[in-house]
Design a protein around this motif. Sequence first.
Motif, PDB file in Angstrom:
ATOM      1  N   THR A   1       0.838  -1.210   0.000  1.00 32.64           N
ATOM      2  CA  THR A   1       0.000   0.000   0.000  1.00 32.64           C
ATOM      3  C   THR A   1       0.867   1.252   0.000  1.00 32.64           C
ATOM      4  OG1 THR A   1      -1.831  -1.144   1.060  1.00 32.64           O
ATOM      5  CG2 THR A   1      -1.776   1.251   1.305  1.00 32.64           C
TER       6      THR A   1
ATOM      7  N   GLN B   1      -7.510   0.170   0.006  1.00 38.22           N
ATOM      8  CA  GLN B   1      -7.611  -1.127   0.677  1.00 38.22           C
ATOM      9  C   GLN B   1      -8.879  -1.206   1.535  1.00 38.22           C
ATOM     10  OE1 GLN B   1      -3.982  -2.068   2.633  1.00 38.22           O
ATOM     11  NE2 GLN B   1      -4.709  -4.012   3.429  1.00 38.22           N
TER      12      GLN B   1
ATOM     13  N   ASP C   1      -6.176  -1.717  -4.815  1.00 36.07           N
ATOM     14  CA  ASP C   1      -5.559  -2.216  -3.582  1.00 36.07           C
ATOM     15  C   ASP C   1      -6.522  -3.188  -2.905  1.00 36.07           C
ATOM     16  OD1 ASP C   1      -4.131  -2.678  -1.281  1.00 36.07           O
ATOM     17  OD2 ASP C   1      -3.768  -0.569  -0.817  1.00 36.07           O
ATOM     18  N   GLU C   2      -6.258  -4.465  -3.067  1.00 38.00           N
ATOM     19  CA  GLU C   2      -7.068  -5.549  -2.491  1.00 38.00           C
ATOM     20  C   GLU C   2      -8.569  -5.382  -2.774  1.00 38.00           C
ATOM     21  OE1 GLU C   2      -6.236  -7.442   1.152  1.00 38.00           O
ATOM     22  OE2 GLU C   2      -4.358  -6.347   1.417  1.00 38.00           O
TER      23      GLU C   2
HETATM   24 MG   LIG Z   1      -1.925  -2.804   2.221  1.00 33.97          MG
END
Ligand SMILES: [Mg+2]
Length: 288
Positions: free
Chosen positions: A44, A86, A194-195
């Motif tokens: 991240t 995220q 991000d995820e």
């Molecule tokens: Mg992360």
Amino acid sequence: MPSLLEIRGLTRRFGGLTAVNAVDLHVGEGELLSVIGPNGAGKTTLFNLVTGLDRPDAGQVLFEGQDITGLPAQQLAQRGLARTFQHGRVFANLSVLDNVLVGAHTRLRAVKPRVGGVPGLGALAELALALIQPSAVRREEQKLRDEAREIIALFGERLTPRTDHPAYSLSYANRRRVEIARALALKPRLLLLDEPTAGMNESETAEMLEIIRSLKLRGQTILLIEHKLDLVMQLSDRVAVLDDGRKIAEGLPDEVRNDPAVIEAYLGHRHVGQTQVQTQTQAEAVPA
Ligand SMILES: [Mg+2]
Ligand SMILES: Nc1ncnc2c1ncn2[C@@H]1O[C@H](COP(=O)(O)OP(=O)(O)OP(=O)(O)O)[C@@H](O)[C@H]1O
């Protein structure tokens, strides 16, 4: 042909901790590169450095061959870098449609100064446009709305019936979908996710995989952070692995999967318990 994104020696320290340590990466036009690695590996932080949310202590980020290191996030968005977060970030009080229009307007602000050939007079050009050609402005706004609805339709029955619902009323998984829709409305040159499946159950994860696959088939360049290795192995053209801020491997999905350093760092005894616990906790804590 230069890479669309090139990262050279990127480094970010937090006190004594080097969260991102001399990382080199490149993403070619139309490529899907996944960045994987255990919790705290620096994934991240790397996204934050690339998208202007944080500034590196050393190293360079080049986008379309131009040095964009340390430029503010808004400028980078207007250049065509769009990201999701995220933990998901949407405007809770705006409708699904308006959330997506925020992305579209960011793009429009980037092109407006050129409208009417008045470079540098963006606000004036905008005002003139509003005063002189109200129907053109209305048409433009309508076009954006149509495009936003098309993007929302990518998420099918999950989002379409909820187009006018406020984001706060949506499930966690739907808020994540809205965030991706907003990023897509920017018509990004590079999409950073991000995820995107964090907190999603198995069928929602499979749906998201199909959406990412369809974006890739349309030629979208994507930088993906993801913990679910099945998804990474199915979607990625290449995979880069971070551990303790360093890039420890990079290559084709199969090469990376069988790399002993990756097995040790990511799947090995040192971290596997932690990763499993995290995935389980997310799924339990944030029902979709
Ligand atoms: Mg992360
Ligand atoms: N603003 C900050 N201040 C201090 N330390 C930070 C900060 N941001 C990140 N870190 C630390 O930097 C390291 C990398 O964090 P980062 O969030 O980038 O990891 P990650 O790979 O995204 O992990 P995860 O898979 O859990 O999301 C961690 O040790 C984290 O605690």
